[in-house]
Design a protein around this motif. Sequence first.
Motif, PDB file in Angstrom:
ATOM      1  N   GLY A  84       0.849  -1.198   0.000  1.00 33.81           N
ATOM      2  CA  GLY A  84       0.000   0.000   0.000  1.00 33.81           C
ATOM      3  C   GLY A  84       0.878   1.239   0.000  1.00 33.81           C
ATOM      4  N   SER A  85       0.353   2.353  -0.517  1.00 36.43           N
ATOM      5  CA  SER A  85       1.197   3.548  -0.523  1.00 36.43           C
ATOM      6  C   SER A  85       1.355   4.108   0.887  1.00 36.43           C
ATOM      7  CB  SER A  85       0.695   4.603  -1.513  1.00 36.43           C
ATOM      8  OG  SER A  85      -0.586   5.031  -1.202  1.00 36.43           O
ATOM      9  N   ALA A 154      -5.979  15.847  -0.899  1.00 42.11           N
ATOM     10  CA  ALA A 154      -7.082  15.235  -0.169  1.00 42.11           C
ATOM     11  C   ALA A 154      -7.219  16.032   1.124  1.00 42.11           C
ATOM     12  CB  ALA A 154      -6.767  13.778   0.142  1.00 42.11           C
TER      13      ALA A 154
HETATM   14  C1  LIG Z   1      -5.799   6.342  -0.014  1.00 42.15           C
HETATM   15  C2  LIG Z   1      -4.607   7.222   0.145  1.00 42.15           C
HETATM   16  C3  LIG Z   1      -3.329   6.707   0.353  1.00 42.15           C
HETATM   17  C4  LIG Z   1      -3.068   5.293   0.735  1.00 42.15           C
HETATM   18  O1  LIG Z   1      -3.427   4.362  -0.104  1.00 42.15           O
HETATM   19  P1  LIG Z   1      -3.002   2.858   0.089  1.00 42.15           P
HETATM   20  O2  LIG Z   1      -4.297   2.128   0.094  1.00 42.15           O
HETATM   21  O3  LIG Z   1      -2.225   2.677   1.353  1.00 42.15           O
HETATM   22  O4  LIG Z   1      -2.180   2.604  -1.111  1.00 42.15           O
HETATM   23  C5  LIG Z   1      -2.249   7.567   0.373  1.00 42.15           C
HETATM   24  N1  LIG Z   1      -2.417   8.879   0.245  1.00 42.15           N
HETATM   25  C6  LIG Z   1      -3.625   9.419   0.087  1.00 42.15           C
HETATM   26  C7  LIG Z   1      -3.754  10.880  -0.024  1.00 42.15           C
HETATM   27  C8  LIG Z   1      -4.752   8.611   0.056  1.00 42.15           C
HETATM   28  O5  LIG Z   1      -5.949   9.149  -0.050  1.00 42.15           O
END
Ligand SMILES: *Cc1c(COP(=O)(O)O)cnc(C)c1O
Length: 350
Positions: A84-85, A154
């Motif tokens: 995940g990021s 966001a």
């Molecule tokens: C959703 C989101 C992520 C994290 O996404 P992962 O599901 O962990 O890949 C990162 N940064 C922002 C701004 C997000 O909205």
Amino acid sequence: MSRFWSPVVHTLSPYVPGEQPKQDGIVKLNTNENPYPPSPRVLAAVASAAERLRLYPDPGATRLREAIAAHCDVRPEQVFVGNGSDEVLAHTFQALLKHNMPLLFPDVTYSFYPVYCGLYGITHDEVPLDAAMRIDISDYRRPSSAILLCNPNAPTGIALQRDAIASLLAEQPDRLVVVDEAYVDFGAESAVPLVARHDNLLVIQTFSKSRSLAGLRVGFAIGQRPLIEALERVKDSFNSYPVDCLAIAGAVAAIEDDGWFRKTRARIIANRETLARELGQLGFEVLPSLANFVFARHRNRSGTDLAAALRQRGVLVRHFGKPRIEDFLRITVGTEAECARLVEVLRGLI
Ligand SMILES: *Cc1c(COP(=O)(O)O)cnc(C)c1O
């Protein structure tokens, strides 16, 4: 609290993710998931990879890095992948953002950033968005160790153009600029093409939103070798196999099915424009979003009340009880039917 806790644990204030309801029949527009399923090719690839569950995955996730590199027009060595990021961001904070000067990010942005600062002991300054809730890069000329921007931001959904990021990079060549592009595929310009010319740029993306794979946990970073090497050093001191074999196979298949990606993305963009128009007709101010959500506040209804009333009627949206944004709702763009249901419930409430 326990006497066995390490001291830092007492000081943490963990990130609170959006609610994942247990009951069926809820219209779930609160965590920016993709309303459409992933490509059928992803499901086939995951099923076939399951035959190899006995074995450890490739610690370098080479196939996946090659697929991402080909898609983004960079070299595989310029790609780092993680669980995940959020995990990629965590490693970025630890590997690249911990210095003596403060890290800068906007006052209204992804609320995980201050949490990572707390976890890793990183000082930060929050730079206010302008009156229109936009990031103004000229506000980032103050002393700092690095700059972290979410683009589109966001929860506002407002995007900077690539040119603005390019000026920031050129203005501050000795400062690292990290751009979190979790939502970039829904209409904004990616900074990835700037990586070749700027050694101070790291771009982070995810498969969770535009590729419909939030449950698989795959994110990645793109940057020049020294930045990627820092991330690899932290990762290899933490977990050798953050991306499992199902995730590698599924994410590769998602990249390869470009037709599916384009089709579902186009539907979400079309639904976003319809939703924004209908919210406007109901008396909402809707910020200009290039993401898969809209951020909107009603002329004369409080955000807290609206979120609670929607929830009571089976529609979940995200509400942040924070200064400046407490009257806004962050509404994920759902399917045509989900958006229609939200608008219908709101019409009854307003
Ligand atoms: C959703 C989101 C992520 C994290 O996404 P992962 O599901 O962990 O890949 C990162 N940064 C922002 C701004 C997000 O909205």
